[in-house]
Scaffold this motif. Sequence first.
Motif, PDB file in Angstrom:
ATOM      1  N   ARG A  48       0.837  -1.275  -0.121  1.00  0.00           N
ATOM      2  CA  ARG A  48       0.334   0.140  -0.173  1.00  0.00           C
ATOM      3  C   ARG A  48       0.771   1.176  -0.070  1.00  0.00           C
ATOM      4  NH1 ARG A  48      -3.295  -1.798   4.110  1.00  0.00           N
ATOM      5  NH2 ARG A  48      -1.876  -0.950   5.515  1.00  0.00           N
ATOM      6  N   ALA A  49       1.884   1.263   0.831  1.00  0.00           N
ATOM      7  CA  ALA A  49       2.986   2.200   1.111  1.00  0.00           C
ATOM      8  C   ALA A  49       3.482   2.541  -0.340  1.00  0.00           C
ATOM      9  CB  ALA A  49       3.794   2.218   1.907  1.00  0.00           C
ATOM     10  N   ARG A  50       4.070   1.629  -0.793  1.00  0.00           N
ATOM     11  CA  ARG A  50       4.713   1.492  -2.045  1.00  0.00           C
ATOM     12  C   ARG A  50       4.084   2.128  -3.185  1.00  0.00           C
ATOM     13  NH1 ARG A  50       7.666  -3.692  -4.509  1.00  0.00           N
ATOM     14  NH2 ARG A  50       5.359  -4.059  -5.136  1.00  0.00           N
ATOM     15  N   LYS A  51       2.804   1.549  -3.438  1.00  0.00           N
ATOM     16  CA  LYS A  51       1.700   2.153  -4.349  1.00  0.00           C
ATOM     17  C   LYS A  51       1.707   3.741  -4.234  1.00  0.00           C
ATOM     18  CE  LYS A  51      -2.607   0.698  -6.157  1.00  0.00           C
ATOM     19  NZ  LYS A  51      -3.864  -0.086  -6.089  1.00  0.00           N
ATOM     20  N   ALA A  52       1.441   4.213  -2.990  1.00  0.00           N
ATOM     21  CA  ALA A  52       1.041   5.645  -2.740  1.00  0.00           C
ATOM     22  C   ALA A  52       2.383   6.505  -3.158  1.00  0.00           C
ATOM     23  CB  ALA A  52       0.857   5.719  -1.311  1.00  0.00           C
ATOM     24  N   LEU A  53       3.468   5.847  -2.597  1.00  0.00           N
ATOM     25  CA  LEU A  53       4.767   6.520  -2.851  1.00  0.00           C
ATOM     26  C   LEU A  53       5.054   6.724  -4.515  1.00  0.00           C
ATOM     27  CD1 LEU A  53       7.014   5.055  -0.230  1.00  0.00           C
ATOM     28  CD2 LEU A  53       6.388   7.372  -0.474  1.00  0.00           C
TER      29      LEU A  53
ATOM     30  N   GLU B 269      11.274   6.978  -4.530  1.00  0.00           N
ATOM     31  CA  GLU B 269      10.381   6.526  -3.349  1.00  0.00           C
ATOM     32  C   GLU B 269      11.062   6.713  -1.935  1.00  0.00           C
ATOM     33  OE1 GLU B 269      10.257   2.653  -4.700  1.00  0.00           O
ATOM     34  OE2 GLU B 269       8.495   2.953  -6.373  1.00  0.00           O
ATOM     35  N   LYS B 270      12.192   6.349  -1.810  1.00  0.00           N
ATOM     36  CA  LYS B 270      12.938   6.854  -0.722  1.00  0.00           C
ATOM     37  C   LYS B 270      13.003   8.056  -0.042  1.00  0.00           C
ATOM     38  CE  LYS B 270      16.429   3.468  -0.977  1.00  0.00           C
ATOM     39  NZ  LYS B 270      17.843   2.861  -0.782  1.00  0.00           N
ATOM     40  N   GLU B 271      13.133   8.962  -0.893  1.00  0.00           N
ATOM     41  CA  GLU B 271      13.227  10.420  -0.628  1.00  0.00           C
ATOM     42  C   GLU B 271      11.907  10.930  -0.229  1.00  0.00           C
ATOM     43  OE1 GLU B 271      15.037  12.509  -4.150  1.00  0.00           O
ATOM     44  OE2 GLU B 271      16.596  11.407  -3.909  1.00  0.00           O
ATOM     45  N   LEU B 272      10.615  10.542  -0.865  1.00  0.00           N
ATOM     46  CA  LEU B 272       9.324  11.039  -0.804  1.00  0.00           C
ATOM     47  C   LEU B 272       9.095  10.410   0.757  1.00  0.00           C
ATOM     48  CD1 LEU B 272       6.858  12.377  -1.330  1.00  0.00           C
ATOM     49  CD2 LEU B 272       6.126  10.338  -2.658  1.00  0.00           C
ATOM     50  N   LEU B 273       9.395   9.110   0.883  1.00  0.00           N
ATOM     51  CA  LEU B 273       9.151   8.547   2.229  1.00  0.00           C
ATOM     52  C   LEU B 273       9.759   9.191   3.240  1.00  0.00           C
ATOM     53  CD1 LEU B 273       7.918   5.637   3.491  1.00  0.00           C
ATOM     54  CD2 LEU B 273      10.187   5.067   3.425  1.00  0.00           C
ATOM     55  N   GLU B 274      10.964   9.769   3.257  1.00  0.00           N
ATOM     56  CA  GLU B 274      11.632  10.530   4.208  1.00  0.00           C
ATOM     57  C   GLU B 274      10.921  11.930   4.356  1.00  0.00           C
ATOM     58  OE1 GLU B 274      15.942  10.702   3.160  1.00  0.00           O
ATOM     59  OE2 GLU B 274      16.039   8.201   3.553  1.00  0.00           O
ATOM     60  N   GLN B 275      10.512  12.330   3.379  1.00  0.00           N
ATOM     61  CA  GLN B 275       9.862  13.692   3.427  1.00  0.00           C
ATOM     62  C   GLN B 275       8.453  13.742   4.466  1.00  0.00           C
ATOM     63  OE1 GLN B 275       9.681  14.733  -0.830  1.00  0.00           O
ATOM     64  NE2 GLN B 275       9.889  16.908   0.124  1.00  0.00           N
ATOM     65  N   CYS B 276       7.862  12.635   4.037  1.00  0.00           N
ATOM     66  CA  CYS B 276       6.533  12.192   4.711  1.00  0.00           C
ATOM     67  C   CYS B 276       6.908  12.014   5.968  1.00  0.00           C
ATOM     68  CB  CYS B 276       5.977  10.907   3.875  1.00  0.00           C
ATOM     69  SG  CYS B 276       5.444  11.241   2.181  1.00  0.00           S
ATOM     70  N   LEU B 277       7.761  11.407   6.371  1.00  0.00           N
ATOM     71  CA  LEU B 277       8.119  10.917   7.615  1.00  0.00           C
ATOM     72  C   LEU B 277       8.121  12.307   8.540  1.00  0.00           C
ATOM     73  CD1 LEU B 277       8.273   8.753   9.708  1.00  0.00           C
ATOM     74  CD2 LEU B 277      10.622   8.409   9.201  1.00  0.00           C
ATOM     75  N   LYS B 278       9.275  12.933   7.812  1.00  0.00           N
ATOM     76  CA  LYS B 278       9.325  14.394   8.677  1.00  0.00           C
ATOM     77  C   LYS B 278       8.125  15.035   8.458  1.00  0.00           C
ATOM     78  CE  LYS B 278      13.987  15.149   6.941  1.00  0.00           C
ATOM     79  NZ  LYS B 278      14.959  15.865   6.021  1.00  0.00           N
ATOM     80  N   GLU B 279       7.267  15.277   7.532  1.00  0.00           N
ATOM     81  CA  GLU B 279       5.930  16.023   7.795  1.00  0.00           C
ATOM     82  C   GLU B 279       5.031  15.382   9.016  1.00  0.00           C
ATOM     83  OE1 GLU B 279       3.592  15.994   4.123  1.00  0.00           O
ATOM     84  OE2 GLU B 279       5.633  16.784   3.097  1.00  0.00           O
ATOM     85  N   TYR B 280       4.953  14.236   9.259  1.00  0.00           N
ATOM     86  CA  TYR B 280       4.308  13.528  10.413  1.00  0.00           C
ATOM     87  C   TYR B 280       5.133  14.072  11.497  1.00  0.00           C
ATOM     88  CZ  TYR B 280       1.428  10.505   7.178  1.00  0.00           C
ATOM     89  OH  TYR B 280       0.816  10.100   6.100  1.00  0.00           O
ATOM     90  N   ASP B 281       6.380  13.672  11.696  1.00  0.00           N
ATOM     91  CA  ASP B 281       6.930  14.078  12.866  1.00  0.00           C
ATOM     92  C   ASP B 281       6.859  15.698  13.163  1.00  0.00           C
ATOM     93  OD1 ASP B 281       8.066  11.608  13.215  1.00  0.00           O
ATOM     94  OD2 ASP B 281      10.118  12.114  12.370  1.00  0.00           O
ATOM     95  N   ASP B 282       6.705  16.607  11.878  1.00  0.00           N
ATOM     96  CA  ASP B 282       6.345  17.968  12.331  1.00  0.00           C
ATOM     97  C   ASP B 282       4.942  18.100  12.720  1.00  0.00           C
ATOM     98  OD1 ASP B 282       8.896  18.593  11.738  1.00  0.00           O
ATOM     99  OD2 ASP B 282       8.389  19.126   9.676  1.00  0.00           O
ATOM    100  N   ASP B 283       4.034  17.512  12.205  1.00  0.00           N
ATOM    101  CA  ASP B 283       2.814  17.539  12.870  1.00  0.00           C
ATOM    102  C   ASP B 283       2.431  17.178  14.176  1.00  0.00           C
ATOM    103  OD1 ASP B 283       1.881  18.562  10.388  1.00  0.00           O
ATOM    104  OD2 ASP B 283       1.072  16.691   9.922  1.00  0.00           O
ATOM    105  N   ASP B 284       3.306  16.294  14.636  1.00  0.00           N
ATOM    106  CA  ASP B 284       3.161  15.402  15.836  1.00  0.00           C
ATOM    107  C   ASP B 284       3.700  16.635  16.887  1.00  0.00           C
ATOM    108  OD1 ASP B 284       2.017  13.336  15.229  1.00  0.00           O
ATOM    109  OD2 ASP B 284       3.796  11.905  15.329  1.00  0.00           O
ATOM    110  N   SER B 285       4.814  17.128  16.621  1.00  0.00           N
ATOM    111  CA  SER B 285       5.370  18.093  17.453  1.00  0.00           C
ATOM    112  C   SER B 285       4.489  19.463  17.784  1.00  0.00           C
ATOM    113  CB  SER B 285       7.052  18.365  17.165  1.00  0.00           C
ATOM    114  OG  SER B 285       7.042  19.150  15.930  1.00  0.00           O
ATOM    115  N   SER B 286       3.911  19.775  16.742  1.00  0.00           N
ATOM    116  CA  SER B 286       2.898  21.087  16.909  1.00  0.00           C
ATOM    117  C   SER B 286       1.839  20.739  17.538  1.00  0.00           C
ATOM    118  CB  SER B 286       2.698  21.649  15.356  1.00  0.00           C
ATOM    119  OG  SER B 286       1.935  20.452  14.615  1.00  0.00           O
ATOM    120  N   ASN B 287       1.494  19.418  17.656  1.00  0.00           N
ATOM    121  CA  ASN B 287       0.346  19.029  18.635  1.00  0.00           C
ATOM    122  C   ASN B 287       0.555  19.073  20.062  1.00  0.00           C
ATOM    123  OD1 ASN B 287      -1.246  19.087  16.277  1.00  0.00           O
ATOM    124  ND2 ASN B 287      -1.130  16.647  15.906  1.00  0.00           N
TER     125      ASN B 287
END
Length: 64
Positions: A12-17, A44-62
């Motif tokens: 699922r993740a690979r398909k989205a990426l 795909e790896k670069e996008l995965l890392e970007q997505c992970l950073k975005e999720y981390d940023d969202d978590d810290s802002s909450n």
Amino acid sequence: MTRPEYTEAFLRARKALRRGKCPSEQDIEHIYQQGWQTHLGETEKELLEQCLKEYDDDDSSNLY
């Protein structure tokens, strides 16, 4: 070397990426837990890392 039995979460993740979209946070965590980030292409790896950073940023802002 044989290919591992990929889980639904990885597929699922690979398909989205490949479509240029972020997979769910749970799917990303699953990929890293399994060590399967090495099974992705460079883009795909670069996008995965970007997505992970975005999720981390969202978590810290909450926290506030």
